[in-house]
Design a protein around this motif. Structure first.
Motif, PDB file in Angstrom:
ATOM      1  N   GLU A 188     -25.304 -19.723  -1.804  1.00 56.42           N
ATOM      2  CA  GLU A 188     -25.925 -19.452  -3.105  1.00 56.42           C
ATOM      3  C   GLU A 188     -25.804 -17.986  -3.456  1.00 56.42           C
ATOM      4  O   GLU A 188     -25.548 -17.632  -4.610  1.00 56.42           O
ATOM      5  N   PHE A 189     -25.975 -17.126  -2.469  1.00 56.33           N
ATOM      6  CA  PHE A 189     -25.838 -15.689  -2.691  1.00 56.33           C
ATOM      7  C   PHE A 189     -24.454 -15.369  -3.253  1.00 56.33           C
ATOM      8  O   PHE A 189     -24.315 -14.605  -4.219  1.00 56.33           O
ATOM      9  N   GLU A 199     -19.895  -7.410 -10.341  1.00 59.57           N
ATOM     10  CA  GLU A 199     -20.812  -6.293 -10.548  1.00 59.57           C
ATOM     11  C   GLU A 199     -21.756  -6.576 -11.708  1.00 59.57           C
ATOM     12  O   GLU A 199     -22.931  -6.195 -11.678  1.00 59.57           O
ATOM     13  N   GLU A 200     -21.241  -7.233 -12.739  1.00 59.78           N
ATOM     14  CA  GLU A 200     -22.056  -7.558 -13.913  1.00 59.78           C
ATOM     15  C   GLU A 200     -23.221  -8.468 -13.528  1.00 59.78           C
ATOM     16  O   GLU A 200     -24.350  -8.303 -14.002  1.00 59.78           O
ATOM     17  N   ALA A 201     -22.950  -9.441 -12.658  1.00 60.50           N
ATOM     18  CA  ALA A 201     -24.006 -10.349 -12.214  1.00 60.50           C
ATOM     19  C   ALA A 201     -25.080  -9.598 -11.433  1.00 60.50           C
ATOM     20  O   ALA A 201     -26.278  -9.861 -11.581  1.00 60.50           O
ATOM     21  N   CYS A 202     -24.642  -8.642 -10.616  1.00 53.51           N
ATOM     22  CA  CYS A 202     -25.591  -7.832  -9.835  1.00 53.51           C
ATOM     23  C   CYS A 202     -26.454  -6.978 -10.762  1.00 53.51           C
ATOM     24  O   CYS A 202     -27.674  -6.870 -10.579  1.00 53.51           O
ATOM     25  N   LEU A 203     -25.832  -6.354 -11.770  1.00 49.05           N
ATOM     26  CA  LEU A 203     -26.573  -5.526 -12.718  1.00 49.05           C
ATOM     27  C   LEU A 203     -27.593  -6.345 -13.501  1.00 49.05           C
ATOM     28  O   LEU A 203     -28.727  -5.915 -13.719  1.00 49.05           O
ATOM     29  N   THR A 204     -27.196  -7.535 -13.903  1.00 47.37           N
ATOM     30  CA  THR A 204     -28.095  -8.405 -14.656  1.00 47.37           C
ATOM     31  C   THR A 204     -29.312  -8.784 -13.823  1.00 47.37           C
ATOM     32  O   THR A 204     -30.454  -8.792 -14.303  1.00 47.37           O
ATOM     33  N   TYR A 205     -29.082  -9.068 -12.553  1.00 44.96           N
ATOM     34  CA  TYR A 205     -30.177  -9.452 -11.662  1.00 44.96           C
ATOM     35  C   TYR A 205     -31.139  -8.283 -11.444  1.00 44.96           C
ATOM     36  O   TYR A 205     -32.360  -8.443 -11.523  1.00 44.96           O
ATOM     37  N   LEU A 206     -30.574  -7.083 -11.193  1.00 38.88           N
ATOM     38  CA  LEU A 206     -31.417  -5.909 -10.967  1.00 38.88           C
ATOM     39  C   LEU A 206     -32.186  -5.531 -12.235  1.00 38.88           C
ATOM     40  O   LEU A 206     -33.335  -5.073 -12.157  1.00 38.88           O
ATOM     41  N   GLU A 207     -31.563  -5.724 -13.390  1.00 40.34           N
ATOM     42  CA  GLU A 207     -32.249  -5.427 -14.650  1.00 40.34           C
ATOM     43  C   GLU A 207     -33.458  -6.344 -14.832  1.00 40.34           C
ATOM     44  O   GLU A 207     -34.520  -5.908 -15.273  1.00 40.34           O
ATOM     45  N   ARG A 208     -33.293  -7.602 -14.473  1.00 38.65           N
ATOM     46  CA  ARG A 208     -34.407  -8.547 -14.589  1.00 38.65           C
ATOM     47  C   ARG A 208     -35.544  -8.187 -13.634  1.00 38.65           C
ATOM     48  O   ARG A 208     -36.732  -8.330 -13.965  1.00 38.65           O
ATOM     49  N   PRO A 212     -20.112  -0.383  -4.316  1.00 39.38           N
ATOM     50  CA  PRO A 212     -20.345  -1.468  -5.285  1.00 39.38           C
ATOM     51  C   PRO A 212     -21.689  -2.156  -5.058  1.00 39.38           C
ATOM     52  O   PRO A 212     -22.155  -2.280  -3.911  1.00 39.38           O
ATOM     53  N   LEU A 213     -22.318  -2.573  -6.143  1.00 34.31           N
ATOM     54  CA  LEU A 213     -23.608  -3.254  -6.030  1.00 34.31           C
ATOM     55  C   LEU A 213     -23.494  -4.553  -5.245  1.00 34.31           C
ATOM     56  O   LEU A 213     -24.447  -4.978  -4.590  1.00 34.31           O
ATOM     57  N   ARG A 214     -22.335  -5.198  -5.309  1.00 30.37           N
ATOM     58  CA  ARG A 214     -22.148  -6.425  -4.523  1.00 30.37           C
ATOM     59  C   ARG A 214     -22.323  -6.138  -3.034  1.00 30.37           C
ATOM     60  O   ARG A 214     -22.875  -6.952  -2.296  1.00 30.37           O
ATOM     61  N   VAL A 215     -21.848  -4.974  -2.609  1.00 36.10           N
ATOM     62  CA  VAL A 215     -21.992  -4.581  -1.203  1.00 36.10           C
ATOM     63  C   VAL A 215     -23.444  -4.228  -0.895  1.00 36.10           C
ATOM     64  O   VAL A 215     -23.978  -4.581   0.153  1.00 36.10           O
ATOM     65  N   TRP A 216     -24.115  -3.540  -1.829  1.00 37.72           N
ATOM     66  CA  TRP A 216     -25.524  -3.197  -1.649  1.00 37.72           C
ATOM     67  C   TRP A 216     -26.373  -4.451  -1.492  1.00 37.72           C
ATOM     68  O   TRP A 216     -27.223  -4.515  -0.593  1.00 37.72           O
ATOM     69  N   LEU A 217     -26.165  -5.425  -2.362  1.00 36.99           N
ATOM     70  CA  LEU A 217     -26.963  -6.646  -2.294  1.00 36.99           C
ATOM     71  C   LEU A 217     -26.650  -7.447  -1.033  1.00 36.99           C
ATOM     72  O   LEU A 217     -27.544  -8.060  -0.444  1.00 36.99           O
ATOM     73  N   ALA A 218     -25.383  -7.418  -0.619  1.00 36.43           N
ATOM     74  CA  ALA A 218     -25.016  -8.086   0.634  1.00 36.43           C
ATOM     75  C   ALA A 218     -25.701  -7.409   1.819  1.00 36.43           C
ATOM     76  O   ALA A 218     -26.147  -8.076   2.763  1.00 36.43           O
ATOM     77  N   ALA A 219     -25.804  -6.070   1.764  1.00 31.51           N
ATOM     78  CA  ALA A 219     -26.501  -5.333   2.825  1.00 31.51           C
ATOM     79  C   ALA A 219     -27.974  -5.711   2.863  1.00 31.51           C
ATOM     80  O   ALA A 219     -28.551  -5.912   3.939  1.00 31.51           O
ATOM     81  N   ALA A 220     -28.598  -5.825   1.683  1.00 28.57           N
ATOM     82  CA  ALA A 220     -30.013  -6.202   1.611  1.00 28.57           C
ATOM     83  C   ALA A 220     -30.216  -7.618   2.133  1.00 28.57           C
ATOM     84  O   ALA A 220     -31.204  -7.907   2.827  1.00 28.57           O
ATOM     85  N   TRP A 221     -29.290  -8.510   1.814  1.00 37.00           N
ATOM     86  CA  TRP A 221     -29.378  -9.892   2.292  1.00 37.00           C
ATOM     87  C   TRP A 221     -29.251  -9.948   3.808  1.00 37.00           C
ATOM     88  O   TRP A 221     -30.035 -10.607   4.491  1.00 37.00           O
ATOM     89  N   TYR A 222     -28.262  -9.233   4.344  1.00 36.76           N
ATOM     90  CA  TYR A 222     -28.034  -9.236   5.789  1.00 36.76           C
ATOM     91  C   TYR A 222     -29.216  -8.616   6.526  1.00 36.76           C
ATOM     92  O   TYR A 222     -29.657  -9.114   7.564  1.00 36.76           O
TER      93      TYR A 222
END
Length: 322
Positions: A20-21, A28-37, A86-96
Protein backbone atom coordinates in the motif's frame (compact mmCIF):
# COMPACT_ATOMS: atom_id res chain seq x y z
CA UNK A 1 -8.70 20.41 18.03
CA UNK A 2 -5.26 18.86 18.74
CA UNK A 3 -4.32 16.69 15.78
CA UNK A 4 -3.01 14.10 18.25
CA UNK A 5 -6.56 13.48 19.50
CA UNK A 6 -7.94 12.59 16.07
CA UNK A 7 -8.49 8.95 15.24
CA UNK A 8 -6.97 8.32 11.78
CA UNK A 9 -8.51 5.60 9.62
CA UNK A 10 -6.31 2.72 8.37
CA UNK A 11 -6.17 2.59 4.58
CA UNK A 12 -7.53 6.12 4.33
CA UNK A 13 -5.19 8.25 6.42
CA UNK A 14 -2.17 5.98 6.27
CA UNK A 15 -1.07 2.81 4.43
CA UNK A 16 -1.24 -0.49 6.28
CA UNK A 17 1.30 -2.54 4.33
CA UNK A 18 4.45 -1.99 2.28
CA UNK A 19 2.52 -2.68 -0.92
CA UNK A 20 0.00 0.00 0.00
CA UNK A 21 2.87 2.34 0.79
CA UNK A 22 4.30 1.84 -2.71
CA UNK A 23 0.88 2.50 -4.26
CA UNK A 24 0.38 5.69 -2.25
CA UNK A 25 3.81 7.27 -2.64
CA UNK A 26 4.99 6.45 -6.13
CA UNK A 27 5.74 10.07 -7.07
CA UNK A 28 7.04 13.24 -5.46
CA UNK A 29 3.69 14.90 -6.13
CA UNK A 30 1.88 12.19 -4.16
CA UNK A 31 4.28 12.67 -1.25
CA UNK A 32 3.78 16.46 -1.28
CA UNK A 33 0.01 16.07 -1.36
CA UNK A 34 0.09 13.73 1.63
CA UNK A 35 2.38 16.01 3.67
CA UNK A 36 0.23 19.03 2.81
CA UNK A 37 -2.84 17.24 4.16
CA UNK A 38 -0.98 16.42 7.36
CA UNK A 39 0.43 19.91 7.82
CA UNK A 40 -2.77 21.82 7.06
CA UNK A 41 -5.54 19.35 7.88
CA UNK A 42 -8.04 22.22 8.23
CA UNK A 43 -6.79 24.22 5.26
CA UNK A 44 -3.74 26.28 4.38
CA UNK A 45 -2.42 28.71 7.02
CA UNK A 46 0.17 31.26 5.96
CA UNK A 47 3.39 30.81 8.00
CA UNK A 48 4.08 34.56 7.77
CA UNK A 49 0.79 36.33 8.51
CA UNK A 50 -1.29 33.44 9.89
CA UNK A 51 -4.08 33.99 7.39
CA UNK A 52 -6.21 30.91 6.81
CA UNK A 53 -7.72 30.32 3.42
CA UNK A 54 -7.34 28.78 0.01
CA UNK A 55 -3.78 29.34 -1.23
CA UNK A 56 -2.87 30.13 -4.82
CA UNK A 57 -0.87 27.42 -6.55
CA UNK A 58 2.28 29.11 -7.79
CA UNK A 59 5.08 27.57 -9.83
CA UNK A 60 7.52 24.90 -8.56
CA UNK A 61 4.93 23.54 -6.14
CA UNK A 62 4.80 26.73 -4.10
CA UNK A 63 1.74 28.04 -2.26
CA UNK A 64 0.96 31.78 -2.25
CA UNK A 65 -0.95 33.41 0.59
CA UNK A 66 -4.02 35.27 -0.75
CA UNK A 67 -3.53 37.96 1.91
CA UNK A 68 0.18 38.87 2.09
CA UNK A 69 1.32 37.19 -1.14
CA UNK A 70 4.02 35.28 0.74
CA UNK A 71 5.17 32.16 -1.09
CA UNK A 72 5.92 29.01 0.86
CA UNK A 73 6.15 25.29 0.28
CA UNK A 74 4.78 22.27 2.09
CA UNK A 75 8.24 21.34 3.38
CA UNK A 76 9.42 24.84 4.40
CA UNK A 77 9.87 25.13 8.14
CA UNK A 78 9.71 21.36 8.68
CA UNK A 79 12.40 18.71 9.07
CA UNK A 80 12.27 18.28 5.27
CA UNK A 81 13.23 21.92 4.68
CA UNK A 82 15.82 22.38 1.87
CA UNK A 83 16.52 18.66 1.69
CA UNK A 84 18.11 17.31 -1.48
CA UNK A 85 16.83 13.82 -0.76
CA UNK A 86 13.60 12.95 -2.61
CA UNK A 87 10.50 12.88 -0.42
CA UNK A 88 9.83 9.32 -1.58
CA UNK A 89 13.07 8.33 0.12
CA UNK A 90 12.21 10.34 3.25
CA UNK A 91 8.83 8.66 3.59
CA UNK A 92 10.38 5.25 2.96
CA UNK A 93 12.88 6.00 5.75
CA UNK A 94 10.03 6.95 8.10
CA UNK A 95 8.16 3.76 7.19
CA UNK A 96 11.22 1.56 7.73
CA UNK A 97 12.10 3.28 11.01
CA UNK A 98 8.63 2.79 12.49
CA UNK A 99 8.11 -0.71 11.11
CA UNK A 100 11.26 -2.14 12.64
CA UNK A 101 10.21 -2.97 16.20
CA UNK A 102 13.69 -2.46 17.64
CA UNK A 103 14.63 0.47 15.41
CA UNK A 104 17.31 0.72 12.76
CA UNK A 105 20.91 1.85 12.60
CA UNK A 106 22.18 4.41 10.09
CA UNK A 107 24.16 1.71 8.30
CA UNK A 108 21.07 -0.47 8.05
CA UNK A 109 19.02 2.43 6.65
CA UNK A 110 21.73 3.24 4.12
CA UNK A 111 21.74 -0.35 2.85
CA UNK A 112 17.96 -0.72 2.66
CA UNK A 113 17.34 2.59 0.85
CA UNK A 114 20.52 2.52 -1.24
CA UNK A 115 21.63 5.92 0.03
CA UNK A 116 24.86 7.33 -1.32
CA UNK A 117 26.51 7.96 2.02
CA UNK A 118 26.37 6.95 5.65
CA UNK A 119 26.24 10.64 6.59
CA UNK A 120 22.96 11.09 4.70
CA UNK A 121 21.34 8.13 6.48
CA UNK A 122 22.66 9.23 9.87
CA UNK A 123 21.36 12.79 9.43
CA UNK A 124 17.95 11.57 8.25
CA UNK A 125 17.56 9.42 11.34
CA UNK A 126 18.51 12.28 13.63
CA UNK A 127 16.03 14.61 11.93
CA UNK A 128 13.28 12.02 12.33
CA UNK A 129 14.23 11.57 15.98
CA UNK A 130 13.73 15.30 16.49
CA UNK A 131 10.14 14.77 15.32
CA UNK A 132 9.55 12.04 17.88
CA UNK A 133 9.18 14.58 20.68
CA UNK A 134 5.74 16.19 20.52
CA UNK A 135 5.67 19.76 21.85
CA UNK A 136 3.28 20.17 24.75
CA UNK A 137 2.99 16.45 25.41
CA UNK A 138 1.13 15.48 28.56
CA UNK A 139 2.98 15.08 31.83
CA UNK A 140 3.19 11.75 33.62
CA UNK A 141 0.59 11.23 36.32
CA UNK A 142 -0.47 8.90 39.11
CA UNK A 143 2.37 6.96 40.73
CA UNK A 144 5.70 7.71 39.04
CA UNK A 145 9.06 6.14 39.85
CA UNK A 146 12.14 8.33 39.39
CA UNK A 147 15.76 7.22 39.49
CA UNK A 148 19.09 7.55 37.70
CA UNK A 149 21.08 4.93 35.84
CA UNK A 150 24.38 4.71 34.00
CA UNK A 151 24.37 3.65 30.34
CA UNK A 152 27.51 2.18 28.80
CA UNK A 153 28.16 3.64 25.36
CA UNK A 154 31.10 3.59 22.97
CA UNK A 155 32.44 6.80 21.45
CA UNK A 156 34.18 5.76 18.23
CA UNK A 157 35.35 9.30 17.65
CA UNK A 158 37.31 9.43 20.88
CA UNK A 159 41.03 10.28 20.69
CA UNK A 160 43.33 7.39 19.91
CA UNK A 161 44.68 5.88 23.11
CA UNK A 162 48.34 4.86 23.66
CA UNK A 163 47.31 1.28 22.88
CA UNK A 164 46.03 2.35 19.47
CA UNK A 165 42.29 1.93 20.09
CA UNK A 166 40.02 4.36 18.25
CA UNK A 167 37.06 4.04 20.58
CA UNK A 168 36.44 4.32 24.29
CA UNK A 169 33.62 3.04 26.42
CA UNK A 170 32.16 5.46 28.91
CA UNK A 171 29.22 5.58 31.29
CA UNK A 172 26.65 8.35 30.87
CA UNK A 173 24.17 9.25 33.61
CA UNK A 174 20.49 9.22 32.64
CA UNK A 175 17.48 10.17 34.79
CA UNK A 176 14.27 8.17 34.28
CA UNK A 177 10.61 8.62 35.14
CA UNK A 178 8.21 5.67 34.80
CA UNK A 179 4.44 5.63 35.30
CA UNK A 180 3.33 2.68 37.43
CA UNK A 181 -0.07 1.17 36.64
CA UNK A 182 -2.42 -0.66 38.99
CA UNK A 183 -2.54 -3.55 39.68
CA UNK A 184 0.65 -4.02 37.62
CA UNK A 185 2.44 -2.84 34.54
CA UNK A 186 4.06 0.33 33.28
CA UNK A 187 2.60 3.36 31.55
CA UNK A 188 4.59 6.07 29.79
CA UNK A 189 8.21 6.98 30.42
CA UNK A 190 10.58 9.93 30.08
CA UNK A 191 14.39 9.82 29.83
CA UNK A 192 17.10 12.50 29.84
CA UNK A 193 20.88 12.65 30.00
CA UNK A 194 22.15 14.63 33.00
CA UNK A 195 25.57 15.81 34.14
CA UNK A 196 25.27 14.46 37.70
CA UNK A 197 22.73 13.26 40.23
CA UNK A 198 22.43 16.46 42.26
CA UNK A 199 19.14 18.29 42.85
CA UNK A 200 19.97 21.00 40.29
CA UNK A 201 19.93 18.34 37.55
CA UNK A 202 17.15 15.97 38.59
CA UNK A 203 14.53 18.36 39.99
CA UNK A 204 14.02 20.43 36.79
CA UNK A 205 13.44 17.12 34.98
CA UNK A 206 10.86 16.01 37.56
CA UNK A 207 9.00 19.33 37.42
CA UNK A 208 8.92 19.27 33.62
CA UNK A 209 7.73 15.70 33.03
CA UNK A 210 5.54 14.90 36.06
CA UNK A 211 2.17 16.45 36.84
CA UNK A 212 2.01 18.46 40.10
CA UNK A 213 0.28 16.50 42.82
CA UNK A 214 1.44 13.14 41.48
CA UNK A 215 2.95 10.55 43.80
CA UNK A 216 6.68 10.29 43.14
CA UNK A 217 8.60 7.25 44.36
CA UNK A 218 12.38 7.64 44.70
CA UNK A 219 15.27 6.10 46.57
CA UNK A 220 16.83 7.75 49.60
CA UNK A 221 18.86 10.29 47.62
CA UNK A 222 18.97 13.77 49.14
CA UNK A 223 18.51 15.22 45.64
CA UNK A 224 14.74 14.60 45.93
CA UNK A 225 14.26 16.20 49.35
CA UNK A 226 12.33 19.18 47.99
CA UNK A 227 9.65 17.13 46.18
CA UNK A 228 7.03 17.70 48.88
CA UNK A 229 7.68 21.45 48.93
CA UNK A 230 7.17 21.53 45.16
CA UNK A 231 3.70 20.00 45.40
CA UNK A 232 4.42 16.29 44.87
CA UNK A 233 3.53 13.40 47.16
CA UNK A 234 6.94 11.96 47.94
CA UNK A 235 7.29 8.24 48.62
CA UNK A 236 10.91 7.76 49.73
CA UNK A 237 12.37 4.24 49.74
CA UNK A 238 15.75 3.83 51.42
CA UNK A 239 17.63 0.98 49.74
CA UNK A 240 20.58 0.70 52.14
CA UNK A 241 19.92 -2.09 54.63
CA UNK A 242 16.48 -2.88 53.22
CA UNK A 243 15.28 -6.49 53.06
CA UNK A 244 13.52 -5.75 49.75
CA UNK A 245 15.84 -5.77 46.71
CA UNK A 246 16.01 -2.56 44.70
CA UNK A 247 14.69 -4.27 41.55
CA UNK A 248 11.54 -5.17 43.52
CA UNK A 249 10.90 -1.93 45.41
CA UNK A 250 11.73 0.17 42.28
CA UNK A 251 10.68 -2.30 39.61
CA UNK A 252 9.73 0.23 36.94
CA UNK A 253 12.97 2.18 36.65
CA UNK A 254 15.08 -0.97 36.91
CA UNK A 255 13.14 -2.63 34.09
CA UNK A 256 13.34 0.42 31.82
CA UNK A 257 17.07 0.86 32.56
CA UNK A 258 17.72 -2.73 31.47
CA UNK A 259 15.61 -2.34 28.32
CA UNK A 260 17.25 0.89 27.14
CA UNK A 261 20.74 -0.50 27.74
CA UNK A 262 19.87 -3.64 25.78
CA UNK A 263 18.45 -1.50 22.95
CA UNK A 264 21.57 0.68 22.79
CA UNK A 265 23.84 -2.38 22.74
CA UNK A 266 21.65 -4.32 20.32
CA UNK A 267 20.32 -2.01 17.61
CA UNK A 268 23.17 0.48 17.80
CA UNK A 269 25.94 -1.85 19.03
CA UNK A 270 26.61 0.54 21.90
CA UNK A 271 28.17 3.03 19.50
CA UNK A 272 26.55 6.34 20.41
CA UNK A 273 28.44 9.55 20.99
CA UNK A 274 27.58 11.00 24.42
CA UNK A 275 26.43 14.37 23.03
CA UNK A 276 23.93 12.60 20.74
CA UNK A 277 22.51 10.26 23.37
CA UNK A 278 19.44 12.44 24.01
CA UNK A 279 18.23 11.87 20.44
CA UNK A 280 18.45 8.09 20.90
CA UNK A 281 16.65 8.36 24.23
CA UNK A 282 13.86 10.30 22.50
CA UNK A 283 13.49 7.46 20.00
CA UNK A 284 13.38 4.86 22.76
CA UNK A 285 10.68 6.85 24.59
CA UNK A 286 8.68 7.18 21.35
CA UNK A 287 8.81 3.42 20.82
CA UNK A 288 8.21 2.40 24.44
CA UNK A 289 5.20 4.67 24.87
CA UNK A 290 3.63 3.17 21.73
CA UNK A 291 4.64 -0.44 22.37
CA UNK A 292 1.02 -1.64 22.59
CA UNK A 293 0.08 -0.29 19.16
CA UNK A 294 -0.88 -3.06 16.77
CA UNK A 295 -0.54 -0.83 13.73
CA UNK A 296 2.91 0.06 12.42
CA UNK A 297 1.18 2.26 9.84
CA UNK A 298 -0.27 4.37 12.63
CA UNK A 299 3.23 4.96 14.06
CA UNK A 300 4.33 6.07 10.59
CA UNK A 301 1.37 8.45 10.46
CA UNK A 302 2.12 9.92 13.90
CA UNK A 303 5.79 10.40 13.07
CA UNK A 304 5.04 12.29 9.85
CA UNK A 305 2.31 14.25 11.60
CA UNK A 306 4.94 15.54 14.01
CA UNK A 307 7.61 15.87 11.30
CA UNK A 308 5.64 18.58 9.45
CA UNK A 309 5.25 20.46 12.75
CA UNK A 310 8.91 20.22 13.77
CA UNK A 311 11.38 23.01 12.98
CA UNK A 312 14.16 22.21 10.51
CA UNK A 313 17.57 21.05 11.66
CA UNK A 314 20.75 20.93 9.60
CA UNK A 315 23.63 18.46 9.65
CA UNK A 316 25.73 21.08 11.42
CA UNK A 317 23.05 21.47 14.07
CA UNK A 318 23.08 17.74 14.67
CA UNK A 319 26.86 17.30 14.91
CA UNK A 320 27.39 20.42 17.00
CA UNK A 321 28.88 19.41 20.30
CA UNK A 322 26.49 19.57 23.24
Amino acid sequence: MDIQTLAPTPGKDYPQTWNEFLDWFGTEEACLTYLERLRWSSGFVCPRCGCAGQAYRATRGRLMCPSCQHQSSVTAGTIFDKTRTPLRVWLAAAWYLTNQKQGVSALGLQRVLGLGSYQTAWTMLHRLRRAMVRPGREQLRGLVEVDETYLSITDRQAPISPKGRKSSTSKVLVVMAVEMLEPKGFGRIRLRRIANDCASCVMPFVQEVIEPGAQVRTDGSAAYRSLTELGFIHQRTVMLGSDVPAHVSMAGVHRVAALVQRWILGTHHGSVQPEHLDAYLDEFVFRFNRRTSNSRGLLFYRLLQQAVATAPVTYRDVVRKA
